[in-house]
Design an enzyme around this catalytic site. Structure first.
Site, PDB file in Angstrom:
ATOM      1  CG  ASN A 306      41.228  50.719  47.687  1.00 43.30           C
ATOM      2  OD1 ASN A 306      41.442  51.008  46.719  1.00 43.30           O
ATOM      3  ND2 ASN A 306      41.336  49.453  48.311  1.00 43.30           N
ATOM      4  CG  ASN A 331      43.128  41.762  45.738  1.00 47.16           C
ATOM      5  OD1 ASN A 331      43.481  40.599  45.542  1.00 47.16           O
ATOM      6  ND2 ASN A 331      44.335  42.531  46.438  1.00 47.16           N
ATOM      7  CB  CYS A 393      34.286  45.560  46.088  1.00 50.71           C
ATOM      8  SG  CYS A 393      33.846  45.324  44.251  1.00 50.71           S
ATOM      9  CB  SER A 394      37.975  48.606  44.675  1.00 55.95           C
ATOM     10  OG  SER A 394      38.518  48.316  45.748  1.00 55.95           O
ATOM     11  CG  ASP A 395      37.402  49.704  40.293  1.00 63.06           C
ATOM     12  OD1 ASP A 395      37.630  50.928  40.746  1.00 63.06           O
ATOM     13  OD2 ASP A 395      38.354  48.855  39.882  1.00 63.06           O
ATOM     14  N   GLY A 396      33.223  47.927  41.817  1.00 64.71           N
ATOM     15  CA  GLY A 396      32.091  47.584  41.655  1.00 64.71           C
ATOM     16  C   GLY A 396      31.637  46.640  40.814  1.00 64.71           C
ATOM     17  CD1 TRP A 397      35.298  45.262  37.939  1.00 69.35           C
ATOM     18  CD2 TRP A 397      34.782  47.352  37.175  1.00 69.35           C
ATOM     19  NE1 TRP A 397      36.454  46.105  37.920  1.00 69.35           N
ATOM     20  CE2 TRP A 397      36.029  47.133  37.181  1.00 69.35           C
ATOM     21  CE3 TRP A 397      34.340  48.380  36.387  1.00 69.35           C
ATOM     22  CZ2 TRP A 397      37.144  48.225  36.818  1.00 69.35           C
ATOM     23  CZ3 TRP A 397      34.936  49.626  36.145  1.00 69.35           C
ATOM     24  CH2 TRP A 397      36.288  49.388  36.140  1.00 69.35           C
ATOM     25  CG  ASP A 398      36.275  42.183  39.458  1.00 73.96           C
ATOM     26  OD1 ASP A 398      35.808  41.544  38.539  1.00 73.96           O
ATOM     27  OD2 ASP A 398      37.217  43.025  39.503  1.00 73.96           O
TER      28      ASP A 398
END
Length: 620
Positions: A306, A331, A393-398
């Site tokens: 990333n 992911n 995580c990456s975006d913080g919503w999953d």
């Protein structure tokens, strides 16, 4: 798969109890409440045995066809009639005993397509791929009237209203229930339950109009030592502006569960002094520990990759006294492929001779294990280590939503009640911007959309795994979890529409649609676990070894009649609840009788030596 007889595992922690103040807002659902609870003014479904279709208010028949053949994978071809409304598909065969029927909300459909050449001239065959693990196939003749729309066209129109510039059925459905489910979650009330604000944490109004972060809730809890200007600078450093904010605080140690998105460090190792100050403030707010754990949900290789896109992870050099831990959860694309493989294995028929190897090849339970293991590590650091944690995580919503919500269920018994679980879903998933529209694809015919993924399904599966290990710790039963998943797809309620709190307010979802919780709370007796025992201080540390996990047969394989229980489990739950209420009433009568006799005996023997009577405790 058989449940392992072993309970303990070196890979996991055993369940324990801590002494803790009770934060539960309101009592658990009592037997009295269940007996007196009002039912919906109109039942959701009528009895279909009288020949009439059990239509909902504002549900209208759009097309029907006779002499349709349903190619059932279990019992062979079945001839009957098919009806499509603006909400669902009905198929009925009245020539069989008992009557055979299918009742399918159109929101469940992910794909509708014509398949192959049908058996006779003028016949049309089409398949329906469903989001709830089913595939259906129908064959019937094309309409003689060329002006008349075919069933296929009507299905394409009403199954995918978003793709046809139409509204979802949830915007038409206006059923009135005794309770307004949109009022279940009040963020300020939940803050108060957790003892917030306090000397270390404040409630910020910086995101009141969603200007700081359009995917975050309006109400944010942040350290008191961080100013709004500093939060703005942190927002420019975190992916999608999702700054570290409080999800939960331990009532005794003040250890905090904080969530965010990845830092945008990039290949050059960019730093942000305000972000470093914020994480230090999170650590300082907990006097019991001088360390902070940062749990990155991703595999370390993915997190490093990333950096090429400007993202990355926290450097332990930049963040003093912070320890970074990668949890190796894959992911959304890996999870989508895993579910596709699982569907191939479980539907329509199970290959008995290779069942275990086929299940293993899907990696579904391996993913469930990693999610549960990550949440367990978070809960353990907070409860046993008395240490604050940051999760992203990456975006913080999953993956972040999966981890924080599961950790909170382990740490706080309030979230294991029916209403507490509703609050948890509203808070950690809906208000914090899990992208339900993108992940589920409500009303969208683009079934190959790479944004679709079973993230919320995995969360519910993990909750079910915990209910198996702690059968008395949850107020709700399995039927409650299945009902939530069914209406995740149905588009009957507005609860899971849109991608964020801001979008739901913009679309006036609370005004224009009905909440799923309105329906659930109108018939709580359907969802109560009769084995539930309320312990406010009980922290759950589930066993997460793969041999202790099971495939959720009652959900994933429920359409196979060979796997279906003779009697619905939730029906047995209701009978147990009725028996418990009856026994409790009898116990109370006997206790009153004993008290009456004791008082009478005491008055007769006044002035004479008395005998001590050991009270008998009864448990129902």
């Amino acid at each position: 798969m058989e449940e392992s007889a072993s309970v303990d595992s070196v890979e996991s922690l055993c369940s324990s109890t801590t002494t803790r103040s009770d934060r539960s807002s309101g009592p658990k659902v009592s037997d009295t409440e269940l007996r007196s609870k009002g039912r919906p003014i109109e039942k959701m479904y009528k009895d279909p045995s009288k020949g009439e279709l059990p239509l909902l208010p504002v549900e209208l028949v759009q097309e029907s066809a006779k002499d349709v053949t349903y190619i059932c994978p279990f019992i062979g071809p079945i001839r009957g009639s098919l009806t499509v409304t603006n909400y669902r598909l009905f198929f009925r065969c009245t020539d069989r005993e008992p009557v055979f029927g299918l009742d399918l909300p159109l929101g469940v459909l992910s794909r509708v397509e014509k398949i192959g050449a049908a058996t006779g001239r003028g016949d049309v065959s089409y398949g329906l791929a469903c989001k709830d693990m089913r595939n259906l196939r129908f064959v019937h003749k094309e309409p003689d009237d060329s002006l008349k729309k075919s069933v296929f066209e009507v299905l394409m129109k009403f199954a995918f209203p978003v793709s046809n510039n139409m509204s979802l059925f949830a915007f038409e459905y206006k059923q009135v229930f005794p309770e307004n489910g949109w009022k279940v979650y009040d963020p300020l009330a939940e803050c108060k339950r957790q003892g917030l604000p306090n000397e270390s944490w404040r409630i910020s109004k910086l995101n009141d109009h969603y200007e700081l972060c359009d995917s975050y809730p309006a109400t944010l809890v942040v350290p008191v030592t961080i100013t709004d200007d500093e939060l703005r600078r942190v927002s420019s450093f975190r992916a999608k502006g999702r700054i570290p904010v409080l999800s939960w605080i331990h009532p005794e140690s003040q250890a905090a569960v904080v969530r965010s998105s990845q830092p945008m460090v990039g290949q050059n190792g960019r730093r942000c002094k305000e972000d470093e100050k914020l994480l230090q403030a999170i650590m300082d707010a907990n006097a019991q520990s001088h360390k902070l754990f940062i749990f990155d949900a991703r595999p370390s290789v993915n997190a490093a990759a990333n950096k090429m896109k400007g993202g990355g992870f926290e450097s332990e050099d930049a963040y003093q006294n912070a320890e970074l831990v990668f949890l190796d959860i894959h992911n959304i694309h890996v999870m989508r492929e895993s579910l596709r493989k699982l569907k191939e294995v479980v539907y329509p028929n199970i290959e008995e001779s290779h069942w275990l190897s086929n299940l293993e090849s899907t990696h579904w339970l391996e993913h469930i294990k990693l999610i549960l293991a990550g949440a367990l590590r978070i809960a353990d650091k907070v409860e046993s280590g008395k240490t604050s944690v940051v999760v992203h995580c990456s975006d913080g919503w999953d993956r972040t939503a999966q981890l924080t919500s599961l950790a909170l269920i382990m740490l706080d018994s309030h979230y294991r009640t029916i209403r507490g679980f509703q609050i948890l879903v509203e808070k950690e998933w809906l208000s914090f911007g899990h992208r339900f529209q993108q992940r589920v694809g409500h009303g969208d015919k683009n079934h190959t959309d790479v944004d679709r993924s079973p993230i919320f399904l995995q969360f519910i599966d993990c909750v079910w795994q915990m209910t198996r290990q702690f059968p008395a710790a949850f107020e709700f039963n399995e039927y409650f979890l299945i009902t939530i998943l069914d209406h995740l797809y149905s588009c009957l309620f507005g609860t899971f529409l849109c991608n964020s709190e801001q979008q739901r307010l913009k679309e006036e979802i609370p005004k224009r649609t009905v909440s799923l919780w309105s329906f659930v709370n109108s018939q709580l007796e359907e969802f109560v676990n009769p084995l539930y025992v309320h312990y406010s201080s009980h922290v759950l540390f589930p066993t997460v070894g793969i041999r202790h996990l099971q495939l959720w047969v009652s959900y994933y394989i429920r359409w196979n009649p060979r796997m279906r229980p003779q009697e619905p489990v939730h029906q047995r739950y209701k009978e147990l609840l009725a028996k418990r209420a009856e026994l409790q009433k009898r116990v109370e009568e006997l206790q009153r009788e004993v008290s009456s006799r004791t008082a009478s005996s005491s008055s007769e023997r006044a002035g004479s030596p008395t005998r001590s009577i050991t009270p008998v405790q009864t448990f129902v």
